[in-house]
Design an enzyme around this catalytic site. Structure first.
Site, PDB file in Angstrom:
ATOM      1  N   ASN A 228       0.973  -2.498   5.280  1.00 15.36           N
ATOM      2  CA  ASN A 228       0.219  -1.256   5.413  1.00 15.36           C
ATOM      3  C   ASN A 228      -1.043  -1.219   4.541  1.00 15.36           C
ATOM      4  OD1 ASN A 228      -0.066   1.867   5.672  1.00 15.36           O
ATOM      5  ND2 ASN A 228       0.183   1.481   3.476  1.00 15.36           N
TER       6      ASN A 228
ATOM      7  N   TYR B 209     -14.196  -3.591   9.368  1.00 16.71           N
ATOM      8  CA  TYR B 209     -12.866  -2.985   9.496  1.00 16.71           C
ATOM      9  C   TYR B 209     -12.291  -3.225  10.906  1.00 16.71           C
ATOM     10  CZ  TYR B 209      -9.291   0.720   9.220  1.00 16.71           C
ATOM     11  OH  TYR B 209      -8.106   1.430   9.236  1.00 16.71           O
TER      12      TYR B 209
ATOM     13  N   SER C 120      -5.089  -0.220  13.608  1.00 20.82           N
ATOM     14  CA  SER C 120      -5.893   1.004  13.733  1.00 20.82           C
ATOM     15  C   SER C 120      -6.422   1.093  15.161  1.00 20.82           C
ATOM     16  CB  SER C 120      -7.081   0.960  12.776  1.00 20.82           C
ATOM     17  OG  SER C 120      -7.990   2.004  13.071  1.00 20.82           O
TER      18      SER C 120
ATOM     19  N   ILE D 166      -5.685   9.884  10.462  1.00 18.35           N
ATOM     20  CA  ILE D 166      -4.557  10.409   9.699  1.00 18.35           C
ATOM     21  C   ILE D 166      -5.103  10.944   8.365  1.00 18.35           C
ATOM     22  CG2 ILE D 166      -2.279   9.879   8.726  1.00 18.35           C
ATOM     23  CD1 ILE D 166      -2.434   9.300  11.788  1.00 18.35           C
TER      24      ILE D 166
ATOM     25  N   LYS E 296      -8.880  -5.291  11.897  1.00 22.32           N
ATOM     26  CA  LYS E 296      -7.725  -4.670  12.563  1.00 22.32           C
ATOM     27  C   LYS E 296      -7.473  -5.304  13.938  1.00 22.32           C
ATOM     28  CE  LYS E 296      -6.555  -1.741   9.321  1.00 22.32           C
ATOM     29  NZ  LYS E 296      -5.270  -1.876   8.618  1.00 22.32           N
TER      30      LYS E 296
ATOM     31  N   GLY F  42       0.830  -1.208   0.000  1.00 17.72           N
ATOM     32  CA  GLY F  42       0.000   0.000   0.000  1.00 17.72           C
ATOM     33  C   GLY F  42       0.862   1.254   0.000  1.00 17.72           C
TER      34      GLY F  42
HETATM   35  P1  NAP Z   1      -4.767   4.944   1.393  1.00 12.88           P
HETATM   36  O1  NAP Z   1      -4.206   6.306   1.117  1.00 12.88           O
HETATM   37  O2  NAP Z   1      -6.041   4.522   0.752  1.00 12.88           O
HETATM   38  O3  NAP Z   1      -3.599   3.882   1.068  1.00 12.88           O
HETATM   39  C1  NAP Z   1      -3.825   2.506   1.029  1.00 12.88           C
HETATM   40  C2  NAP Z   1      -3.171   1.961  -0.212  1.00 12.88           C
HETATM   41  O4  NAP Z   1      -3.343   0.533  -0.221  1.00 12.88           O
HETATM   42  C3  NAP Z   1      -3.846   2.505  -1.485  1.00 12.88           C
HETATM   43  O5  NAP Z   1      -2.873   2.877  -2.433  1.00 12.88           O
HETATM   44  C4  NAP Z   1      -4.643   1.302  -1.943  1.00 12.88           C
HETATM   45  O6  NAP Z   1      -4.900   1.288  -3.337  1.00 12.88           O
HETATM   46  C5  NAP Z   1      -3.756   0.150  -1.533  1.00 12.88           C
HETATM   47  N1  NAP Z   1      -4.479  -1.113  -1.520  1.00 12.88           N
HETATM   48  C6  NAP Z   1      -5.805  -1.312  -1.264  1.00 12.88           C
HETATM   49  N2  NAP Z   1      -6.115  -2.606  -1.404  1.00 12.88           N
HETATM   50  C7  NAP Z   1      -4.978  -3.257  -1.763  1.00 12.88           C
HETATM   51  C8  NAP Z   1      -4.674  -4.606  -2.075  1.00 12.88           C
HETATM   52  N3  NAP Z   1      -5.618  -5.557  -2.041  1.00 12.88           N
HETATM   53  N4  NAP Z   1      -3.412  -4.919  -2.420  1.00 12.88           N
HETATM   54  C9  NAP Z   1      -2.445  -3.964  -2.471  1.00 12.88           C
HETATM   55  N5  NAP Z   1      -2.674  -2.667  -2.210  1.00 12.88           N
HETATM   56  C10 NAP Z   1      -3.933  -2.316  -1.853  1.00 12.88           C
HETATM   57  O7  NAP Z   1      -5.019   4.741   2.957  1.00 12.88           O
HETATM   58  P2  NAP Z   1      -4.163   5.118   4.253  1.00 12.88           P
HETATM   59  O8  NAP Z   1      -5.022   5.982   5.078  1.00 12.88           O
HETATM   60  O9  NAP Z   1      -2.795   5.530   3.911  1.00 12.88           O
HETATM   61  O10 NAP Z   1      -4.140   3.677   4.958  1.00 12.88           O
HETATM   62  C11 NAP Z   1      -2.985   2.872   5.084  1.00 12.88           C
HETATM   63  C12 NAP Z   1      -3.201   1.897   6.224  1.00 12.88           C
HETATM   64  O11 NAP Z   1      -3.382   2.614   7.443  1.00 12.88           O
HETATM   65  C13 NAP Z   1      -4.439   1.018   6.072  1.00 12.88           C
HETATM   66  O12 NAP Z   1      -4.165  -0.288   6.522  1.00 12.88           O
HETATM   67  C14 NAP Z   1      -5.448   1.673   6.974  1.00 12.88           C
HETATM   68  O13 NAP Z   1      -6.421   0.785   7.433  1.00 12.88           O
HETATM   69  C15 NAP Z   1      -4.546   2.154   8.089  1.00 12.88           C
HETATM   70  N6  NAP Z   1      -5.112   3.237   8.901  1.00 12.88           N
HETATM   71  C16 NAP Z   1      -5.404   4.444   8.343  1.00 12.88           C
HETATM   72  C17 NAP Z   1      -5.917   5.454   9.148  1.00 12.88           C
HETATM   73  C18 NAP Z   1      -6.241   6.823   8.627  1.00 12.88           C
HETATM   74  O14 NAP Z   1      -6.805   7.622   9.391  1.00 12.88           O
HETATM   75  N7  NAP Z   1      -5.926   7.157   7.403  1.00 12.88           N
HETATM   76  C19 NAP Z   1      -6.155   5.204  10.497  1.00 12.88           C
HETATM   77  C20 NAP Z   1      -5.857   3.954  11.015  1.00 12.88           C
HETATM   78  C21 NAP Z   1      -5.324   2.987  10.211  1.00 12.88           C
HETATM   79  P3  NAP Z   1      -6.368   1.841  -3.840  1.00 12.88           P
HETATM   80  O15 NAP Z   1      -6.404   3.270  -3.466  1.00 12.88           O
HETATM   81  O16 NAP Z   1      -6.339   1.570  -5.308  1.00 12.88           O
HETATM   82  O17 NAP Z   1      -7.381   1.023  -3.084  1.00 12.88           O
END
Ligand code: NAP
Length: 242
Positions: free
Chosen positions: A85, A150, A137, A183, A154, A11
């Site tokens: 990630n 979700y 998360s 985030i 997690k 990711g």
């Molecule tokens: P993001 O910007 O959407 O980044 C996630 C990346 O993972 C995207 O590029 C996505 O591609 C890719 N992805 C999705 N499904 C996939 C798959 N099956 N195989 C390979 N890559 C895949 O989200 P983020 O906020 O940075 O999140 C990153 C991690 O942090 C996640 O695990 C999320 O649950 C966790 N998290 C985020 C937050 C927050 O507030 N942002 C809080 C707690 C935890 P597509 O866009 O094409 O789907």
């Protein structure tokens, strides 16, 4: 610290994964940047420069995971650091959630983490060295209405982290989880304004986190300074959960 080490980041195209990839590259690591989103992933790897190479695969596909990780090991010779990630959301109230809504989130967030970890752990266990950092998360700790799939995925990642930490400790492979709060990324930008401002009220530090906030902890966990830490879940959430 992690100079010349090889880090595989799933990711890594955008958001937290891209933030970690950039931070690790600045610290001198070589980056296998993986994502399902090829266009953004290639652009992010290019922006990082010669230290990064992009690989496209879906972490929920056993065949793709095994094939591409084999290729990464051929090209980089090894993997020292794994950051699990990649993750998705598909928010819905439980009574409206279909089995497919449930399964896809579990398939990516939990089964994907298992598949990538299994493929990479084979290499780390053999060489008696490795750092695995799973991005969980705060929702996996406290739950959330509309995010049962979700939250379950997690919470699963957290239990998986502790089990792997116990299983791999004797081979000096350390496994920890980071539990981010809110985030600012593509994932949270799609939430309605009202939900975003309600979240902010729960954050004592009164700001949303950035991918760099998470990347700083990931770098610490990957470094020698964290060599006596395994099986932990550390929140990066502005004090939201305490
Ligand atoms: P993001 O910007 O959407 O980044 C996630 C990346 O993972 C995207 O590029 C996505 O591609 C890719 N992805 C999705 N499904 C996939 C798959 N099956 N195989 C390979 N890559 C895949 O989200 P983020 O906020 O940075 O999140 C990153 C991690 O942090 C996640 O695990 C999320 O649950 C966790 N998290 C985020 C937050 C927050 O507030 N942002 C809080 C707690 C935890 P597509 O866009 O094409 O789907």
């Amino acid at each position: 610290m992690i100079k010349e080490q090889v880090a595989l980041i799933t990711g890594g195209a955008s958001g937290i994964g891209a933030g970690i990839a950039k931070r690790f590259a600045r610290a001198g690591a070589r980056i296998a940047l993986c994502d399902i989103d090829e266009e953004t992933g290639r652009a992010t790897a290019q922006a990082i420069g010669e230290k990064a190479r992009f690989y496209k695969f879906d972490i929920s596909s056993e065949e793709e995971v095994d094939n591409i990780i084999k290729k990464i090991v051929e090209e980089f010779q090894t993997i020292d650091i794994l950051v699990n990630n990649a993750g998705i959301t598909n928010d819905k109230l439980l009574i409206r959630m279909t089995p497919d809504d449930w399964r896809r989130v579990l398939d990516v967030n939990l089964t994907g983490t298992f598949l990538v970890t299994r493929a990479v752990a084979r290499i780390m266990l053999k060489k008696h060295y490795g750092r695995i950092i799973n991005i969980a998360s705060v929702i996996g700790l406290i739950g959330n209405a509309g995010q049962a799939n979700y939250a379950a995925s997690k919470a699963g990642v957290i239990a998986f982290t502790k089990s792997c930490a116990k299983e791999f400790a004797r081979r000096n492979v350390l496994v920890n989880a980071i539990a981010p709060g809110f985030i600012k990324t593509r994932m949270t930008d799609k939430l309605p304004e009202e939900i975003q401002s309600n979240y902010l009220k729960l954050v004592p530090l009164n700001r949303f986190g950035t991918p760099e906030d998470v990347a700083n902890l990931a770098l610490f966990l990957a470094s020698d300074q964290a060599s006596y830490i395994t099986g932990q879940v550390i929140t990066v959430d502005g004090g939201m959960v305490m």
